[in-house]
Write an enzyme that holds these catalytic residues in place. Structure first.
Site, PDB file in Angstrom:
ATOM      1  N   GLU A 178     -13.269 -24.196  16.925  1.00  0.00           N
ATOM      2  CA  GLU A 178     -13.749 -24.263  15.536  1.00  0.00           C
ATOM      3  C   GLU A 178     -13.034 -25.386  14.791  1.00  0.00           C
ATOM      4  O   GLU A 178     -13.641 -26.154  14.073  1.00  0.00           O
ATOM      5  CB  GLU A 178     -13.479 -22.928  14.845  1.00  0.00           C
ATOM      6  CG  GLU A 178     -14.724 -22.104  14.661  1.00  0.00           C
ATOM      7  CD  GLU A 178     -14.427 -20.767  14.046  1.00  0.00           C
ATOM      8  OE1 GLU A 178     -13.727 -19.975  14.699  1.00  0.00           O
ATOM      9  OE2 GLU A 178     -14.885 -20.540  12.917  1.00  0.00           O
ATOM     10  N   ARG A 233      -7.697 -12.462  28.346  1.00  0.00           N
ATOM     11  CA  ARG A 233      -8.512 -11.254  28.509  1.00  0.00           C
ATOM     12  C   ARG A 233      -9.439 -11.369  29.714  1.00  0.00           C
ATOM     13  O   ARG A 233      -9.890 -10.357  30.256  1.00  0.00           O
ATOM     14  CB  ARG A 233      -9.279 -10.953  27.215  1.00  0.00           C
ATOM     15  CG  ARG A 233      -8.383 -10.290  26.181  1.00  0.00           C
ATOM     16  CD  ARG A 233      -9.014 -10.261  24.816  1.00  0.00           C
ATOM     17  NE  ARG A 233      -8.761 -11.489  24.086  1.00  0.00           N
ATOM     18  CZ  ARG A 233      -9.478 -11.915  23.059  1.00  0.00           C
ATOM     19  NH1 ARG A 233     -10.502 -11.217  22.637  1.00  0.00           N
ATOM     20  NH2 ARG A 233      -9.155 -13.035  22.452  1.00  0.00           N
TER      21      ARG A 233
HETATM   22  P1  AMP Z   1     -16.251 -19.277  22.969  1.00  0.00           P
HETATM   23  O1  AMP Z   1     -15.554 -20.342  23.741  1.00  0.00           O
HETATM   24  O2  AMP Z   1     -16.642 -19.701  21.585  1.00  0.00           O
HETATM   25  O3  AMP Z   1     -17.426 -18.664  23.722  1.00  0.00           O
HETATM   26  O4  AMP Z   1     -15.196 -18.122  22.708  1.00  0.00           O
HETATM   27  C1  AMP Z   1     -14.894 -17.245  23.699  1.00  0.00           C
HETATM   28  C2  AMP Z   1     -13.452 -16.810  23.689  1.00  0.00           C
HETATM   29  O5  AMP Z   1     -12.915 -16.646  22.379  1.00  0.00           O
HETATM   30  C3  AMP Z   1     -13.390 -15.501  24.393  1.00  0.00           C
HETATM   31  O6  AMP Z   1     -12.532 -15.673  25.515  1.00  0.00           O
HETATM   32  C4  AMP Z   1     -12.865 -14.511  23.394  1.00  0.00           C
HETATM   33  O7  AMP Z   1     -11.689 -13.940  23.912  1.00  0.00           O
HETATM   34  C5  AMP Z   1     -12.553 -15.293  22.122  1.00  0.00           C
HETATM   35  N1  AMP Z   1     -13.353 -14.852  20.941  1.00  0.00           N
HETATM   36  C6  AMP Z   1     -14.212 -15.622  20.227  1.00  0.00           C
HETATM   37  N2  AMP Z   1     -14.757 -14.953  19.196  1.00  0.00           N
HETATM   38  C7  AMP Z   1     -14.239 -13.702  19.243  1.00  0.00           C
HETATM   39  C8  AMP Z   1     -14.419 -12.506  18.457  1.00  0.00           C
HETATM   40  N3  AMP Z   1     -15.248 -12.445  17.399  1.00  0.00           N
HETATM   41  N4  AMP Z   1     -13.732 -11.397  18.822  1.00  0.00           N
HETATM   42  C9  AMP Z   1     -12.895 -11.440  19.890  1.00  0.00           C
HETATM   43  N5  AMP Z   1     -12.677 -12.512  20.655  1.00  0.00           N
HETATM   44  C10 AMP Z   1     -13.334 -13.645  20.355  1.00  0.00           C
END
Ligand code: AMP
Length: 170
Positions: free
Chosen positions: A95, A58
């Protein structure tokens, strides 16, 4: 225009308890897509950005048009095994377990000013890994821009010292 209204919330996807922020509803709306890209780019119009970096997948849909508006180049960050030339790699925590991201070794010229763009900031793990690779290659991270920020996950705390812009916060 209220971009929040254009983002679809899908409960319990991809697993129980996650509120998935679906941007496909925003992307398919031509006016909303343009407003979102223009608002992301506007903070950086005068910041001399050389390269926009976007993580798969994305981050491509959002980052590439921001690069176009800024007259900057676009560099993809990909999951392991997708980039054809010489790469560097960075592991990061999810996670459950670990994953890694890759960038072409020659993608960032030392000294270039880089804007990282992604759809969503959650814990910040993806962005921290991306920042590390850009800095390892000698780039300067000039800013981080997201359509959506899940503030309750405190991703900003992992990214202290960097300029962060997000258009919609939850
Ligand atoms: P992070 O590395 O935890 O900041 O997660 C970011 C990535 O995970 C982003 O590129 C999002 O595309 C995806 N992501 C994480 N949580 C969500 C959510 N609740 N809804 C949609 N995409 C998410």
């Amino acid at each position: 225009m209220d971009l929040r209204e254009k983002i679809r919330n899908v409960p319990d996807f991809p697993e129980q308890g996650i509120q998935f922020k679906d941007i496909t509803t925003l992307l398919k709306d031509g006016k909303a897509f343009r407003v979102a890209i223009d608002r992301l780019a506007e903070h950086y119009l005068d910041k001399h950005i050389d390269i926009v970096v976007g993580p798969e997948a994305r981050g491509f849909a959002v980052g590439a048009p921001v690069a176009y508006v800024l007259g900057a180049g676009f560099v993809p960050i990909r999951k392991p095994g997708k980039l054809p030339a010489e790469i560097i790699s960075q592991a990061y925590s999810l996670e459950y377990g670990k994953d890694a991201l890759e960038i072409h070794k020659d993608a960032i010229e030392p000294g270039s000013r880089v804007l990282i763009v992604d759809d969503l900031l959650a814990t910040g793990g993806t962005t921290v890994a991306t920042v590390k690779m850009i800095e390892q290659l000698g780039g300067t991270v000039a800013g981080l821009a997201f359509l959506i920020e899940l503030s309750f996950l405190n991703g900003r705390e992992n990214l202290g010292g960097y300029t962060i812009n997000s258009l919609v916060q939850y």
